[in-house]
Design a protein around this motif. Sequence first.
Motif, PDB file in Angstrom:
ATOM      1  N   LEU A  51       0.804  -1.221   0.000  1.00  0.00           N
ATOM      2  CA  LEU A  51       0.000   0.000   0.000  1.00  0.00           C
ATOM      3  C   LEU A  51       0.839   1.273   0.000  1.00  0.00           C
ATOM      4  O   LEU A  51       0.296   2.374   0.045  1.00  0.00           O
ATOM      5  N   GLY A  52       2.158   1.135  -0.037  1.00  0.00           N
ATOM      6  CA  GLY A  52       3.019   2.307  -0.098  1.00  0.00           C
ATOM      7  C   GLY A  52       2.995   3.140   1.167  1.00  0.00           C
ATOM      8  O   GLY A  52       3.206   4.351   1.111  1.00  0.00           O
ATOM      9  N   ALA A  53       2.768   2.513   2.302  1.00  0.00           N
ATOM     10  CA  ALA A  53       2.755   3.237   3.579  1.00  0.00           C
ATOM     11  C   ALA A  53       4.190   3.375   4.080  1.00  0.00           C
ATOM     12  O   ALA A  53       4.997   2.455   3.946  1.00  0.00           O
ATOM     13  N   GLU A  54       4.494   4.523   4.651  1.00  0.00           N
ATOM     14  CA  GLU A  54       5.839   4.771   5.171  1.00  0.00           C
ATOM     15  C   GLU A  54       6.131   3.927   6.403  1.00  0.00           C
ATOM     16  O   GLU A  54       7.273   3.587   6.665  1.00  0.00           O
ATOM     17  N   SER A  55       5.088   3.623   7.179  1.00  0.00           N
ATOM     18  CA  SER A  55       5.248   2.867   8.416  1.00  0.00           C
ATOM     19  C   SER A  55       3.915   2.226   8.790  1.00  0.00           C
ATOM     20  O   SER A  55       2.879   2.516   8.183  1.00  0.00           O
ATOM     21  N   MET A  56       3.950   1.388   9.813  1.00  0.00           N
ATOM     22  CA  MET A  56       2.716   0.794  10.310  1.00  0.00           C
ATOM     23  C   MET A  56       1.787   1.875  10.846  1.00  0.00           C
ATOM     24  O   MET A  56       0.578   1.822  10.646  1.00  0.00           O
ATOM     25  N   GLU A  61      -3.052   5.379  10.558  1.00  0.00           N
ATOM     26  CA  GLU A  61      -3.554   6.755  10.454  1.00  0.00           C
ATOM     27  C   GLU A  61      -4.392   6.953   9.200  1.00  0.00           C
ATOM     28  O   GLU A  61      -5.346   7.724   9.197  1.00  0.00           O
ATOM     29  N   ARG A  62      -4.043   6.241   8.129  1.00  0.00           N
ATOM     30  CA  ARG A  62      -4.824   6.322   6.896  1.00  0.00           C
ATOM     31  C   ARG A  62      -6.258   5.860   7.158  1.00  0.00           C
ATOM     32  O   ARG A  62      -7.216   6.485   6.716  1.00  0.00           O
ATOM     33  N   PHE A  63      -6.405   4.790   7.920  1.00  0.00           N
ATOM     34  CA  PHE A  63      -7.743   4.283   8.239  1.00  0.00           C
ATOM     35  C   PHE A  63      -8.434   5.180   9.261  1.00  0.00           C
ATOM     36  O   PHE A  63      -9.610   5.498   9.107  1.00  0.00           O
ATOM     37  N   ASP A  72      -7.345  -0.535  -0.319  1.00  0.00           N
ATOM     38  CA  ASP A  72      -6.737  -0.644   1.011  1.00  0.00           C
ATOM     39  C   ASP A  72      -7.486  -1.677   1.845  1.00  0.00           C
ATOM     40  O   ASP A  72      -6.881  -2.528   2.504  1.00  0.00           O
ATOM     41  N   VAL A  73      -8.817  -1.594   1.821  1.00  0.00           N
ATOM     42  CA  VAL A  73      -9.648  -2.530   2.587  1.00  0.00           C
ATOM     43  C   VAL A  73      -9.389  -3.956   2.113  1.00  0.00           C
ATOM     44  O   VAL A  73      -9.185  -4.865   2.918  1.00  0.00           O
ATOM     45  N   MET A  74      -9.399  -4.145   0.808  1.00  0.00           N
ATOM     46  CA  MET A  74      -9.153  -5.479   0.251  1.00  0.00           C
ATOM     47  C   MET A  74      -7.781  -6.013   0.661  1.00  0.00           C
ATOM     48  O   MET A  74      -7.649  -7.174   1.037  1.00  0.00           O
ATOM     49  N   ALA A  75      -6.767  -5.163   0.601  1.00  0.00           N
ATOM     50  CA  ALA A  75      -5.411  -5.596   0.952  1.00  0.00           C
ATOM     51  C   ALA A  75      -5.323  -6.005   2.415  1.00  0.00           C
ATOM     52  O   ALA A  75      -4.686  -7.015   2.743  1.00  0.00           O
ATOM     53  N   VAL A  76      -5.966  -5.253   3.305  1.00  0.00           N
ATOM     54  CA  VAL A  76      -5.952  -5.595   4.732  1.00  0.00           C
ATOM     55  C   VAL A  76      -6.674  -6.923   4.946  1.00  0.00           C
ATOM     56  O   VAL A  76      -6.188  -7.801   5.678  1.00  0.00           O
ATOM     57  N   LEU A 113      -6.895  -4.029  11.984  1.00  0.00           N
ATOM     58  CA  LEU A 113      -5.836  -3.065  12.314  1.00  0.00           C
ATOM     59  C   LEU A 113      -5.879  -2.681  13.794  1.00  0.00           C
ATOM     60  O   LEU A 113      -4.841  -2.637  14.455  1.00  0.00           O
ATOM     61  N   ALA A 114      -7.062  -2.408  14.299  1.00  0.00           N
ATOM     62  CA  ALA A 114      -7.182  -2.011  15.707  1.00  0.00           C
ATOM     63  C   ALA A 114      -6.691  -3.120  16.630  1.00  0.00           C
ATOM     64  O   ALA A 114      -5.974  -2.852  17.603  1.00  0.00           O
ATOM     65  N   ARG A 115      -7.057  -4.346  16.316  1.00  0.00           N
ATOM     66  CA  ARG A 115      -6.652  -5.460  17.175  1.00  0.00           C
ATOM     67  C   ARG A 115      -5.168  -5.774  17.051  1.00  0.00           C
ATOM     68  O   ARG A 115      -4.534  -6.209  18.000  1.00  0.00           O
ATOM     69  N   ALA A 116      -4.587  -5.540  15.873  1.00  0.00           N
ATOM     70  CA  ALA A 116      -3.153  -5.769  15.686  1.00  0.00           C
ATOM     71  C   ALA A 116      -2.332  -4.801  16.528  1.00  0.00           C
ATOM     72  O   ALA A 116      -1.238  -5.132  16.975  1.00  0.00           O
ATOM     73  N   PHE A 117      -2.878  -3.602  16.764  1.00  0.00           N
ATOM     74  CA  PHE A 117      -2.139  -2.582  17.502  1.00  0.00           C
ATOM     75  C   PHE A 117      -2.645  -2.384  18.914  1.00  0.00           C
ATOM     76  O   PHE A 117      -2.304  -1.410  19.568  1.00  0.00           O
ATOM     77  N   ARG A 118      -3.480  -3.296  19.378  1.00  0.00           N
ATOM     78  CA  ARG A 118      -4.006  -3.220  20.727  1.00  0.00           C
ATOM     79  C   ARG A 118      -2.880  -3.401  21.725  1.00  0.00           C
ATOM     80  O   ARG A 118      -2.048  -4.300  21.595  1.00  0.00           O
TER      81      ARG A 118
END
Length: 122
Positions: A51-56, A61-63, A72-76, A113-118
């Motif tokens: 997705l060309g994101a600079e960081s996690m 923040e994009r979401f 983006d949704v499909m890729a996640v 995403l939220a659960r990955a960063f919990r």
Amino acid sequence: MRFPWQARARSASSPSEPVNPLAGEVEIWLDGRRHVARLTLGALAGLEAELGAESMIALVERFEGGRFSSRDVMAVLVAGLRAGGWPGGMAERAAAELRGGPVAAAHAAAALLARAFRVEGT
């Protein structure tokens, strides 16, 4: 060889086994079959690149900022499904019927995403 601490991929045929949100798991139904998805560190690294994101953090923040695309949704979703043991890819996900449609897809991606960063204890 499998080590005790390595997660075992869950079978899509065990719908009675609940997902574990504390382990980052999200339930996703494709073509009437239940799958357990989660984002591993490897899946997140792949997402950054794809997705060309600079960081996690930039990806999250994009979401959070509502600046995400359907791609983006499909890729996640694909990253989470694959980390959960699903063998498909972007083409298979695009061809599959997702229960709940686009709104459910966006909610599932956000939950992954939220659960990955919990942070434990919050």
